[in-house]
Design an enzyme around this catalytic site. Structure first.
Site, PDB file in Angstrom:
ATOM      1  N   SER A  68      -6.422  -9.648   6.349  1.00  0.00           N
ATOM      2  CA  SER A  68      -5.857  -9.930   7.681  1.00  0.00           C
ATOM      3  C   SER A  68      -5.193 -11.303   7.761  1.00  0.00           C
ATOM      4  CB  SER A  68      -6.926  -9.766   8.767  1.00  0.00           C
ATOM      5  OG  SER A  68      -7.386  -8.428   8.796  1.00  0.00           O
ATOM      6  N   LYS A  84       0.852  -1.200   0.000  1.00  0.00           N
ATOM      7  CA  LYS A  84       0.000   0.000   0.000  1.00  0.00           C
ATOM      8  C   LYS A  84       0.889   1.252   0.000  1.00  0.00           C
ATOM      9  CE  LYS A  84      -3.272  -2.725   2.600  1.00  0.00           C
ATOM     10  NZ  LYS A  84      -4.641  -2.768   3.031  1.00  0.00           N
TER      11      LYS A  84
END
Ligand code: PEP
Length: 250
Positions: free
Chosen positions: A213, A11
């Site tokens: 996750s 990211k």
């Protein structure tokens, strides 16, 4: 047999120096991972240095997004060819953060997928439902829409260079993971859809990553599912030791 593909998605994290330091620390830790493909998708500014640092290792480097045109008046954008030149071999497209914050529709994702493949990049195309969509019983509808629309117009042969990443939006960066059974159910549905659209052979060969996750503690049970062929990992891919544990999940 599908080769598992474990890929980090950094990211908007890591400077050039941090990215290079990561690879210097991680490359030895993942060097022994047999039968696993390894990738890192990183911010554009770090790609060239990251690719240089990863040369000779088993770590592939990819972009997190690209434009669909080769060049032009598109301020702030990066073309597939520019990613290739920087040393990338793949690009992540249609991430839910792109859809949510930058208004990317599946039509836009489809243009990007075609452009990236035409330029010679492999593609990880993301799909996934929001919590509201899951609670409304629309998971299959939404995910199948993302996949069918994102891959529209591709030939079965193109799928050899495509990976689909199923990333339930409610599980991304939240610490809340889909159960292995929930992941398997959606992955199996994606493969069935691909078989209808592109034929059973192409569907059987295509890898479907799970994302949301994933961490060293849960990667094993997720990867044990028959239709889970890899993981796209955000937070837990940012530290070399955690990344190495993900890669060496077996
Ligand atoms: C992602 O960025 O694609 C992702 C799945 O993030 P995280 O692993 O942090 O949930």
């Amino acid at each position: 047999m599908r080769k598992p593909f474990i890929c980090g998605n950094w990211k908007m994290y890591k400077t050039v120096a941090e990215a290079v330091a990561f690879v210097e620390a991680a490359r030895g830790l993942v060097a022994g991972a047999e039968g696993v493909e390894i990738g890192i998708a990183a911010p554009a500014t770090a790609l060239k240095s990251l690719a240089d640092a990863a040369r000779g290792s088993n770590i592939r480097v990819g972009g997190e997004n690209c434009h669909w045109e080769k060049e032009g008046a598109f301020t702030g954008e990066i073309s597939p060819g520019m990613l290739l030149e920087a040393g990338c071999s793949f690009v992540v497209l249609g991430h839910s953060e792109r859809r949510q914050y930058f208004g990317e529709t599946s039509g836009v994702v489809n243009k990007k997928v075609k452009a990236a493949l035409a330029a010679g990049l492999d593609v990880i195309m993301c799909c996934g439902e929001t919590l509201a969509e899951r609670e409304a019983g629309k998971t299959a509808l939404v995910v199948e829409g993302h996949v069918a629309d994102g891959l529209a117009g591709l030939a079965a042969g193109d799928l050899a260079r495509v990976v689909v990443a199923y990333e339930p939006v409610w599980a991304i960066g939240t610490g809340r993971t889909a159960t292995p059974a929930q992941a398997q159910e959606v992955h199996a549905g994606i493969r069935e859809l691909l078989a209808r659209l592109f034929g059973p052979a192409a569907a059987e060969a295509l890898r479907i990553q799970y994302g949301g996750s994933v961490k060293p503690e849960n990667v094993g049970e997720i990867m044990a599912q028959p239709d889970v062929d890899g993981a796209l990992v955000g937070g837990a891919s940012l530290k070399p030791d955690s990344f190495a544990k993900l890669v060496n999940y077996r």
